[in-house]
Design a protein around this motif. Structure first.
Motif, PDB file in Angstrom:
ATOM      1  N   VAL A 195       0.819  -1.215   0.000  1.00 41.12           N
ATOM      2  CA  VAL A 195       0.000   0.000   0.000  1.00 41.12           C
ATOM      3  C   VAL A 195       0.855   1.269   0.000  1.00 41.12           C
ATOM      4  O   VAL A 195       0.348   2.347   0.301  1.00 41.12           O
ATOM      5  CB  VAL A 195      -0.992   0.021   1.200  1.00 41.12           C
ATOM      6  CG1 VAL A 195      -2.016  -1.095   1.044  1.00 41.12           C
ATOM      7  CG2 VAL A 195      -0.247  -0.089   2.523  1.00 41.12           C
ATOM      8  N   GLY A 196       2.129   1.119  -0.339  1.00 38.06           N
ATOM      9  CA  GLY A 196       2.925   2.331  -0.427  1.00 38.06           C
ATOM     10  C   GLY A 196       4.360   2.028  -0.804  1.00 38.06           C
ATOM     11  O   GLY A 196       4.868   0.925  -0.577  1.00 38.06           O
ATOM     12  N   MET A 197       5.002   2.992  -1.414  1.00 32.70           N
ATOM     13  CA  MET A 197       6.422   2.885  -1.730  1.00 32.70           C
ATOM     14  C   MET A 197       7.093   4.186  -1.311  1.00 32.70           C
ATOM     15  O   MET A 197       6.507   5.262  -1.438  1.00 32.70           O
ATOM     16  CB  MET A 197       6.623   2.674  -3.238  1.00 32.70           C
ATOM     17  CG  MET A 197       6.016   1.382  -3.748  1.00 32.70           C
ATOM     18  SD  MET A 197       6.220   1.223  -5.537  1.00 32.70           S
ATOM     19  CE  MET A 197       7.936   0.749  -5.642  1.00 32.70           C
ATOM     20  N   ARG A 198       8.304   4.055  -0.822  1.00 31.97           N
ATOM     21  CA  ARG A 198       9.029   5.274  -0.476  1.00 31.97           C
ATOM     22  C   ARG A 198       9.477   5.998  -1.747  1.00 31.97           C
ATOM     23  O   ARG A 198       9.711   5.379  -2.783  1.00 31.97           O
ATOM     24  CB  ARG A 198      10.246   4.948   0.403  1.00 31.97           C
ATOM     25  CG  ARG A 198       9.848   4.468   1.773  1.00 31.97           C
ATOM     26  CD  ARG A 198      11.003   4.512   2.767  1.00 31.97           C
ATOM     27  NE  ARG A 198      12.011   3.504   2.508  1.00 31.97           N
ATOM     28  CZ  ARG A 198      12.981   3.196   3.362  1.00 31.97           C
ATOM     29  NH1 ARG A 198      13.089   3.842   4.525  1.00 31.97           N
ATOM     30  NH2 ARG A 198      13.878   2.261   3.090  1.00 31.97           N
ATOM     31  N   GLY A 199       9.569   7.289  -1.644  1.00 33.60           N
ATOM     32  CA  GLY A 199      10.156   8.072  -2.725  1.00 33.60           C
ATOM     33  C   GLY A 199      11.652   8.180  -2.501  1.00 33.60           C
ATOM     34  O   GLY A 199      12.197   7.598  -1.562  1.00 33.60           O
ATOM     35  N   MET A 200      12.324   8.925  -3.349  1.00 31.84           N
ATOM     36  CA  MET A 200      13.774   9.016  -3.222  1.00 31.84           C
ATOM     37  C   MET A 200      14.286  10.249  -3.944  1.00 31.84           C
ATOM     38  O   MET A 200      13.798  10.612  -5.013  1.00 31.84           O
ATOM     39  CB  MET A 200      14.401   7.768  -3.844  1.00 31.84           C
ATOM     40  CG  MET A 200      15.767   7.412  -3.312  1.00 31.84           C
ATOM     41  SD  MET A 200      17.095   8.151  -4.251  1.00 31.84           S
ATOM     42  CE  MET A 200      17.029   7.126  -5.730  1.00 31.84           C
ATOM     43  N   THR A 201      15.254  10.871  -3.340  1.00 25.95           N
ATOM     44  CA  THR A 201      16.018  11.892  -4.057  1.00 25.95           C
ATOM     45  C   THR A 201      17.448  11.770  -3.567  1.00 25.95           C
ATOM     46  O   THR A 201      17.681  11.429  -2.405  1.00 25.95           O
ATOM     47  CB  THR A 201      15.439  13.304  -3.852  1.00 25.95           C
ATOM     48  OG1 THR A 201      16.170  14.208  -4.692  1.00 25.95           O
ATOM     49  CG2 THR A 201      15.534  13.777  -2.408  1.00 25.95           C
ATOM     50  N   ASP A 202      18.393  11.977  -4.463  1.00 23.36           N
ATOM     51  CA  ASP A 202      19.783  11.796  -4.062  1.00 23.36           C
ATOM     52  C   ASP A 202      20.655  12.873  -4.655  1.00 23.36           C
ATOM     53  O   ASP A 202      20.349  13.439  -5.708  1.00 23.36           O
ATOM     54  CB  ASP A 202      20.287  10.410  -4.471  1.00 23.36           C
ATOM     55  CG  ASP A 202      20.398  10.260  -5.966  1.00 23.36           C
ATOM     56  OD1 ASP A 202      19.370  10.413  -6.666  1.00 23.36           O
ATOM     57  OD2 ASP A 202      21.505  10.005  -6.464  1.00 23.36           O
ATOM     58  N   CYS A 203      21.732  13.140  -3.946  1.00 23.61           N
ATOM     59  CA  CYS A 203      22.593  14.244  -4.355  1.00 23.61           C
ATOM     60  C   CYS A 203      24.057  13.911  -4.138  1.00 23.61           C
ATOM     61  O   CYS A 203      24.397  12.968  -3.439  1.00 23.61           O
ATOM     62  CB  CYS A 203      22.253  15.510  -3.576  1.00 23.61           C
ATOM     63  SG  CYS A 203      22.587  15.407  -1.814  1.00 23.61           S
ATOM     64  N   ARG A 204      24.857  14.716  -4.777  1.00 20.07           N
ATOM     65  CA  ARG A 204      26.284  14.710  -4.506  1.00 20.07           C
ATOM     66  C   ARG A 204      26.620  16.026  -3.817  1.00 20.07           C
ATOM     67  O   ARG A 204      26.209  17.089  -4.269  1.00 20.07           O
ATOM     68  CB  ARG A 204      27.058  14.584  -5.809  1.00 20.07           C
ATOM     69  CG  ARG A 204      28.539  14.807  -5.602  1.00 20.07           C
ATOM     70  CD  ARG A 204      29.330  14.425  -6.822  1.00 20.07           C
ATOM     71  NE  ARG A 204      30.659  15.009  -6.759  1.00 20.07           N
ATOM     72  CZ  ARG A 204      31.645  14.654  -7.565  1.00 20.07           C
ATOM     73  NH1 ARG A 204      31.453  13.740  -8.495  1.00 20.07           N
ATOM     74  NH2 ARG A 204      32.828  15.231  -7.463  1.00 20.07           N
ATOM     75  N   ILE A 205      27.346  15.910  -2.714  1.00 17.83           N
ATOM     76  CA  ILE A 205      27.781  17.088  -1.967  1.00 17.83           C
ATOM     77  C   ILE A 205      29.292  17.211  -2.128  1.00 17.83           C
ATOM     78  O   ILE A 205      30.019  16.232  -1.953  1.00 17.83           O
ATOM     79  CB  ILE A 205      27.429  16.952  -0.470  1.00 17.83           C
ATOM     80  CG1 ILE A 205      25.929  16.720  -0.298  1.00 17.83           C
ATOM     81  CG2 ILE A 205      27.883  18.188   0.306  1.00 17.83           C
ATOM     82  CD1 ILE A 205      25.527  16.349   1.129  1.00 17.83           C
ATOM     83  N   ASP A 206      29.743  18.406  -2.507  1.00 18.07           N
ATOM     84  CA  ASP A 206      31.177  18.665  -2.615  1.00 18.07           C
ATOM     85  C   ASP A 206      31.538  19.782  -1.648  1.00 18.07           C
ATOM     86  O   ASP A 206      30.826  20.774  -1.561  1.00 18.07           O
ATOM     87  CB  ASP A 206      31.534  19.136  -4.035  1.00 18.07           C
ATOM     88  CG  ASP A 206      31.157  18.117  -5.092  1.00 18.07           C
ATOM     89  OD1 ASP A 206      31.785  17.053  -5.124  1.00 18.07           O
ATOM     90  OD2 ASP A 206      30.210  18.383  -5.860  1.00 18.07           O
ATOM     91  N   VAL A 207      32.631  19.608  -0.942  1.00 16.26           N
ATOM     92  CA  VAL A 207      33.165  20.678  -0.094  1.00 16.26           C
ATOM     93  C   VAL A 207      34.590  20.945  -0.552  1.00 16.26           C
ATOM     94  O   VAL A 207      35.399  20.019  -0.657  1.00 16.26           O
ATOM     95  CB  VAL A 207      33.133  20.286   1.399  1.00 16.26           C
ATOM     96  CG1 VAL A 207      33.821  21.364   2.241  1.00 16.26           C
ATOM     97  CG2 VAL A 207      31.704  20.092   1.871  1.00 16.26           C
ATOM     98  N   TYR A 208      34.849  22.215  -0.853  1.00 21.55           N
ATOM     99  CA  TYR A 208      36.160  22.601  -1.368  1.00 21.55           C
ATOM    100  C   TYR A 208      36.884  23.514  -0.391  1.00 21.55           C
ATOM    101  O   TYR A 208      36.285  24.437   0.153  1.00 21.55           O
ATOM    102  CB  TYR A 208      36.007  23.334  -2.708  1.00 21.55           C
ATOM    103  CG  TYR A 208      35.379  22.496  -3.776  1.00 21.55           C
ATOM    104  CD1 TYR A 208      36.112  21.518  -4.432  1.00 21.55           C
ATOM    105  CD2 TYR A 208      34.036  22.663  -4.121  1.00 21.55           C
ATOM    106  CE1 TYR A 208      35.533  20.740  -5.425  1.00 21.55           C
ATOM    107  CE2 TYR A 208      33.440  21.888  -5.106  1.00 21.55           C
ATOM    108  CZ  TYR A 208      34.196  20.927  -5.756  1.00 21.55           C
ATOM    109  OH  TYR A 208      33.616  20.149  -6.720  1.00 21.55           O
ATOM    110  N   GLY A 209      38.166  23.237  -0.171  1.00 19.84           N
ATOM    111  CA  GLY A 209      38.981  24.079   0.698  1.00 19.84           C
ATOM    112  C   GLY A 209      40.164  24.641  -0.068  1.00 19.84           C
ATOM    113  O   GLY A 209      39.980  25.329  -1.064  1.00 19.84           O
ATOM    114  N   PRO A 210      41.391  24.328   0.363  1.00 19.00           N
ATOM    115  CA  PRO A 210      42.567  24.851  -0.337  1.00 19.00           C
ATOM    116  C   PRO A 210      42.599  24.354  -1.778  1.00 19.00           C
ATOM    117  O   PRO A 210      42.064  23.295  -2.092  1.00 19.00           O
ATOM    118  CB  PRO A 210      43.744  24.292   0.468  1.00 19.00           C
ATOM    119  CG  PRO A 210      43.188  23.185   1.295  1.00 19.00           C
ATOM    120  CD  PRO A 210      41.745  23.504   1.531  1.00 19.00           C
ATOM    121  N   GLU A 211      43.271  25.144  -2.634  1.00 20.34           N
ATOM    122  CA  GLU A 211      43.281  24.768  -4.052  1.00 20.34           C
ATOM    123  C   GLU A 211      44.005  23.457  -4.305  1.00 20.34           C
ATOM    124  O   GLU A 211      43.691  22.739  -5.243  1.00 20.34           O
ATOM    125  CB  GLU A 211      43.929  25.887  -4.875  1.00 20.34           C
ATOM    126  CG  GLU A 211      42.939  26.994  -5.218  1.00 20.34           C
ATOM    127  CD  GLU A 211      43.667  28.285  -5.569  1.00 20.34           C
ATOM    128  OE1 GLU A 211      44.656  28.219  -6.315  1.00 20.34           O
ATOM    129  OE2 GLU A 211      43.238  29.348  -5.072  1.00 20.34           O
TER     130      GLU A 211
END
Lengths: 460, 460
Positions: A195-211
């Protein structure tokens, strides 16, 4: 003639038709199988005509063809029922792990082995046998509801053209309820309705510091470390109760109905056996919910992967220049993927330390969660049909995974009802896929009752 | 003759000797250069004999040879000073980034360009010129302290055999103070003396969950996720003030002496320029300490890298079976690497969620921090020698990085004094390494005063 008797008498004929269809290797993901997917659509169209559908059409898409069929009720005001399924199949790799040729279907006792036997050709086809059995039992030549079928050819490739096809044919697909026959039951002994299915969304997270990566002796301790910041961001996504701590994440979550909660608690769930399936040593998750509730009716934030800096063996004492993570969120009614995406972006923005940059990229719009209204006439009718076929009470389950079903309901503006007889152990995306023949026949019997139950339950 | 005059008169002779030595490509990390490292040791041995050292020996190790030399004071009870340096050099890669042949040393105005010019051949050699200048100035034929030199041939390869060599020759290397000439000064305008180096220990942390990656729809939210647990463990290593939150981590940390703190504050530190060097947008770190204090006198926990699960592009919605991290800890006096390792292991053990397994593997015993006692006679004498040579006050600095120096002090039971004239911008592990010739000559002049200052300051 009773439906059950009709089905028993036509068992061999049904199985030989199904085996013909299963022999067509309609692997939508394989460009070399394009002709086979088309042959599969043509086979189904012919079979639906033979079943008695007055209208049968092959619908072209930008990708693989779908099959549409319609059998109108005598009464033009009768309710309209649309059956959804798919005629393409998963790839067979690893081929060596199959004990038989995946496209030479083989009966092994009460099982039929072959790619697509459970997912989804067997479950599409039980509707044709069921409908004929229902007609034989009713002594009629037309169904009591208008029956439509839409059987797509790209489900195993992510249904890239299906939403467009639905939009384009919204009028002809118009219906009062959508019957989905592409899922599983709790077990052979415990028939159930999803009687139901979960939905979904997904992402990529980037964190940038020194070059560039920095020497941790020369710079460590005095510049922000992107990997530390990522660890903080990921860690901060849950509180100590296992709840998702992204602000606003639960705003739209509908708490489970106590009646459904009771029914979930009545399922014969063996947690230690389940843990073995999960090859995990202990359960975990949101405090206050059982394992099945955590899987079915509660949303999640899950780190699918993370990486950054020196990821090999040995020593490289650096402050890495960047860190990355893939994170997916399973959603439950009434969470909207787009709103969750906004909340996650806000969370990252609000919690990023000074001196770092971040990027959050979601993979497409996400998949919405879906649920059937268990108090609706359609669900009650379908549950009654299955209960009659199985001769026992049918319990409610849900799926933790995500599918395009919510889109079908959304685009066509009709509620979903799941009537399916697959089992988790059918190996639907694995080698040696099989279906239990007795369950397929119960599925047919469920269909034999379903249309008449729906005709009685749904308003004209 | 004044030492400064002697040095000016012998400038060209000194530079041509240094160029001869720099032309020998003594890259200890390159197996093809084994003969060159040996030639470099032989060259130095010959040069030390020519300088006047009565005892000069090439000491074999399990790897590359070291050079030992000794010039006794006339007075057998005079203090003994041991100079440490190395005659091997870094690899030259990337070769294309050099503007000259790294092993054809070239004078460019006041600079001498070539591999090893600053690290460490130039800084070893200034002692020979300085010692001769001091003798000329004193009108004597023997130094006022017994001067010993130990110049190893594997420093750029991690000194794998040096501790054993020291242990084995503890007697002959016996000394009252160790002079290290292998570091840098604050700047050409602000001469300084390093009075400490951070120690270091680093580990790999593994967290294991399910035996294989799990489908996040089917299992997500109900089993412990190793990547989440790793994020929690890594995040929990710091508190919100940027302090390391591993219990007991600071137990043995000696707070910086207020006098040294004042001296650090007087260094002309341009933070925005430093941030450009760090290619970072903002400083970060432990609350209550300046950037230089964070780099020099405060310990750190630094994530060098982390990985686990799906680390590529696109979607793979799994609960990963494992997660991993490389973490290094910079240590300050009096932290013991072995104690810190125990604390980290305890922290991981105490904070691992149920249902997961972990492994913590440290890379070797770690490197101990070291510091010179700024109130000691040796440090005051060395500072005075440098101040005379540079004609200005000499400030104290430290190094954020880690070296084997603490082991030398520990094995020989003698305090360390750093007398060095390299600059951070010499490019010591980079292409186009150079040394400022005027600073090398100031180094020689420092050495010319150093032995006499030490003779006066140290107890017999």
């Amino acid at each position: 003639m009773e439906a059950r008797t009709y089905i028993a008498e036509h068992r061999d004929e049904f199985l030989s038709a199904l085996k013909e269809w299963l022999a067509i290797p309609s692997v939508s993901a394989d460009p070399d199988r394009e002709g086979d997917v088309r042959r599969s659509a043509e086979w189904l169209a012919r079979h639906l005509s033979e079943t008695g559908f007055p209208t049968v059409e092959t619908w072209e898409t930008a990708g693989k063809p779908a099959v549409f069929a319609e059998w109108p009720a005598r009464d033009p005001k009768a309710p309209v029922v649309l059956v959804y399924g798919h005629h393409d199949v998963q790839p067979v790799e690893p081929r060596d792990a199959w004990n038989t040729d995946p496209f030479v279907p083989e009966e092994q006792g009460q099982r039929l082995v072959g790619r697509g036997s459970s997912d989804d050709k067997g479950q599409v086809l039980f509707h044709t046998l069921g409908l004929r059995a229902g007609l034989a039992s009713a002594g009629d030549t037309a169904p009591p509801v208008t029956v439509k079928l839409i059987v797509e050819g790209e489900e195993e490739s992510g249904s890239p053209n299906f939403a467009a096809l639905l939009e384009q044919n919204r009028q002809r697909l118009g219906c009062d309820v959508v019957v989905v026959s592409d899922t599983t039951m709790w077990s052979a002994d415990t028939p159930s309705m999803c009687v139901g299915m979960r939905g979904m969304t997904d992402c990529r997270i980037d964190v940038y510091g020194p070059e560039t990566d920095l020497h941790s002796g020369s710079f460590g301790g005095a510049v922000p470390n992107p990997a530390s910041a990522m660890a903080d961001l990921l860690s901060g996504m849950h509180d100590s109760d296992g709840r998702v701590a992204v602000p606003g994440f639960y705003d739209d979550v509908v708490e489970i109905d106590p009646a459904e909660r009771d029914m979930i608690a009545r399922l014969p769930f063996d947690e230690s056996r389940w843990l073995r399936t999960a090859s995990s040593a202990a359960p975990a998750g949101e405090a206050g919910y059982s394992t099945l509730e955590r899987l079915w009716v509660r949303p999640t934030a899950e780190i699918n992967g993370m990486w950054g800096g020196h990821t090999g063996a040995g020593r490289k004492t650096i402050v890495p220049s960047s860190a990355h993570a893939n994170v997916s969120f399973r959603l439950v009614p009434n969470q909207e993927p787009a709103r969750v995406q906004d909340r996650v972006r806000e969370y990252i923005r609000a919690n990023l330390p000074a001196g770092l940059r971040s990027d959050v990229e979601f993979n497409g719009p996400g998949v919405r969660p879906c649920a059937s209204d268990t108090s609706s006439a359609a669900v009650r009718a379908a549950r009654s049909a299955m209960s009659r076929a199985f001769g026992t009470e049918v319990l409610y389950t849900r799926e933790g995974g995500s599918g395009p079903e919510a889109d079908i309901a959304d685009i066509l503006g009709a509620p979903l009802v799941f009537v399916a007889v697959g089992l988790d152990e059918d190996g639907i995306h694995a080698p040696n896929e099989k279906v239990e023949i007795p369950l397929l026949l119960r599925g047919a019997e469920s269909a034999a009752y379903l249309y008449w139950e729906l005709a009685a339950a749904l308003p004209e």
